[in-house]
Motif scaffolding. Structure first.
Motif, mmCIF file in Angstrom:
data_model
loop_
_atom_site.group_PDB
_atom_site.id
_atom_site.type_symbol
_atom_site.label_atom_id
_atom_site.label_comp_id
_atom_site.label_asym_id
_atom_site.label_seq_id
_atom_site.Cartn_x
_atom_site.Cartn_y
_atom_site.Cartn_z
ATOM 1 N N ASP A 1 -37.012 17.794 1.126
ATOM 2 C CA ASP A 1 -37.395 18.201 2.476
ATOM 3 C C ASP A 1 -37.484 16.983 3.392
ATOM 4 O O ASP A 1 -37.820 15.879 2.955
ATOM 5 N N LEU A 2 -37.163 17.195 4.659
ATOM 6 C CA LEU A 2 -37.328 16.175 5.684
ATOM 7 C C LEU A 2 -38.478 16.573 6.591
ATOM 8 O O LEU A 2 -38.602 17.741 6.977
ATOM 9 N N HIS A 3 -39.343 15.611 6.940
ATOM 10 C CA HIS A 3 -40.505 15.871 7.779
ATOM 11 C C HIS A 3 -40.417 15.044 9.058
ATOM 12 O O HIS A 3 -39.968 13.891 9.031
ATOM 13 N N CYS A 4 -40.847 15.634 10.153
ATOM 14 C CA CYS A 4 -40.905 14.921 11.415
ATOM 15 C C CYS A 4 -42.011 15.517 12.284
ATOM 16 O O CYS A 4 -42.536 16.603 11.993
ATOM 17 N N THR A 5 -42.381 14.807 13.324
ATOM 18 C CA THR A 5 -43.358 15.287 14.307
ATOM 19 C C THR A 5 -42.692 15.290 15.673
ATOM 20 O O THR A 5 -41.994 14.328 16.026
ATOM 21 N N THR A 6 -42.882 16.368 16.415
ATOM 22 C CA THR A 6 -42.298 16.441 17.752
ATOM 23 C C THR A 6 -43.313 16.994 18.733
ATOM 24 O O THR A 6 -44.157 17.830 18.386
ATOM 25 N N ALA A 7 -43.259 16.473 19.956
ATOM 26 C CA ALA A 7 -44.182 16.927 21.010
ATOM 27 C C ALA A 7 -43.644 18.184 21.677
ATOM 28 O O ALA A 7 -42.442 18.324 21.900
ATOM 29 N N ILE A 8 -44.557 19.110 21.981
ATOM 30 C CA ILE A 8 -44.209 20.303 22.748
ATOM 31 C C ILE A 8 -45.222 20.462 23.878
ATOM 32 O O ILE A 8 -46.344 19.965 23.806
ATOM 33 N N SER A 9 -44.790 21.151 24.895
ATOM 34 C CA SER A 9 -45.690 21.351 26.045
ATOM 35 C C SER A 9 -46.756 22.385 25.710
ATOM 36 O O SER A 9 -46.596 23.230 24.817
ATOM 37 N N ALA A 10 -47.866 22.332 26.469
ATOM 38 C CA ALA A 10 -48.944 23.302 26.281
ATOM 39 C C ALA A 10 -48.461 24.716 26.580
ATOM 40 O O ALA A 10 -48.902 25.687 25.953
ATOM 41 N N GLU A 11 -47.553 24.852 27.549
ATOM 42 C CA GLU A 11 -47.022 26.171 27.901
ATOM 43 C C GLU A 11 -46.247 26.785 26.744
ATOM 44 O O GLU A 11 -46.420 27.966 26.419
ATOM 45 N N ILE A 12 -45.364 25.973 26.097
ATOM 46 C CA ILE A 12 -44.618 26.459 24.945
ATOM 47 C C ILE A 12 -45.587 26.831 23.831
ATOM 48 O O ILE A 12 -45.404 27.849 23.141
ATOM 49 N N ALA A 13 -46.635 26.035 23.659
ATOM 50 C CA ALA A 13 -47.611 26.313 22.612
ATOM 51 C C ALA A 13 -48.318 27.643 22.861
ATOM 52 O O ALA A 13 -48.618 28.382 21.919
ATOM 53 N N ARG A 14 -48.614 27.975 24.127
ATOM 54 C CA ARG A 14 -49.332 29.218 24.450
ATOM 55 C C ARG A 14 -48.426 30.437 24.360
ATOM 56 O O ARG A 14 -48.782 31.454 23.770
ATOM 57 N N THR A 15 -47.260 30.356 24.978
ATOM 58 C CA THR A 15 -46.407 31.533 25.124
ATOM 59 C C THR A 15 -45.255 31.611 24.122
ATOM 60 O O THR A 15 -44.660 32.668 23.942
ATOM 61 N N GLY A 16 -44.939 30.504 23.500
ATOM 62 C CA GLY A 16 -43.789 30.460 22.611
ATOM 63 C C GLY A 16 -42.506 30.151 23.370
ATOM 64 O O GLY A 16 -42.485 30.154 24.606
ATOM 65 N N GLY A 17 -41.462 29.855 22.656
ATOM 66 C CA GLY A 17 -40.187 29.522 23.283
ATOM 67 C C GLY A 17 -39.348 28.664 22.348
ATOM 68 O O GLY A 17 -39.613 28.586 21.149
ATOM 69 N N THR A 18 -38.336 28.031 22.902
ATOM 70 C CA THR A 18 -37.459 27.176 22.098
ATOM 71 C C THR A 18 -37.493 25.747 22.625
ATOM 72 O O THR A 18 -37.678 25.513 23.819
#
Length: 207
Positions: free
Chosen positions: A135-152
């Motif tokens: 497995d490959l692991h990474c960390t990526t930042a997402i916006s608070a809006e994407i975190a609340r509502t979902g998205g790509t």
């Protein structure tokens, strides 16, 4: 030892290495003699090349004596050259594995068969992805809006930019699994038997 990037270990590549080995002399084509030279049987070992259990000191084990040795190789039939060799690094290779380059090593005395070159692999760490098993692991930042509502989100992977689906209500530290974008499973036969997964840890940014 050959250092390769984690990306190259995942995708494979064609590389070029430089080696210094003995090769057949281009002047005498492995014979060790000048064109007008006479090759005689060694009188001390009578052509056997040995004196008891040791190599004959007179002919150094060849069993023959050369009146006029080749000036290019001084009678050895070989010269040492540095040359480039193309090598295919398969996807899924890991640190400590070796690649055998058949008949790319030292040419034998008197133009004998060449040996092999073994290339040992050292996989370098990557600044974005970490390998854990297959497995490959990474960390990526997402916006608070994407975190609340979902998205790509678009994520640059070893397989190119991929659209990653994020479910609504996700929190920092949550891991999203993407099947089939991990490390290849390399069999002993050299074939790849599927791949592990890509594990993405999200980091929710308020701004």
């Amino acid at each position: 030892m050959r250092d390769i990037s984690l990306k190259d270990a995942v995708t494979g590549k064609v590389d070029t290495i430089s080696v210094e080995t003995a090769v057949i002399c281009g002047e005498c084509y492995g014979l060790g003699t000048s064109p007008d030279s006479i090759v005689e049987r060694c009188p001390h070992c009578r052509g056997d090349g040995t004196n008891g259990e040791k190599n004959c000191k007179t002919c150094t084990g060849f069993g023959t004596l050369i009146e006029n040795p080749c000036p290019g190789c001084v009678g050895d039939g070989r010269v040492v050259l540095r040359r480039s060799i193309a090598v295919t690094i398969p996807a899924g290779i890991s640190t400590g594995m070796r690649i055998r380059l058949s008949e790319q090593g030292e040419t034998g005395p008197g133009g004998g068969p060449a040996g092999d070159v073994y290339l040992e692999i050292n996989e370098l760490p990557d600044n974005r992805f970490e390998r854990r098993g297959v497995d490959l692991h990474c960390t990526t930042a997402i916006s608070a809006e994407i975190a609340r509502t979902g998205g790509t989100i678009d994520l640059d992977t070893f397989d190119g930019v991929k659209k990653i689906r994020i479910s609504g209500g996700v929190k920092s530290g949550k891991t999203v699994r993407v099947a089939g974008l991990g490390f290849p499973r390399l069999r002993a036969s050299g074939e790849v038997d599927g791949r592990g997964d890509l594990m993405i840890t999200v980091d929710v940014r308020e701004r």
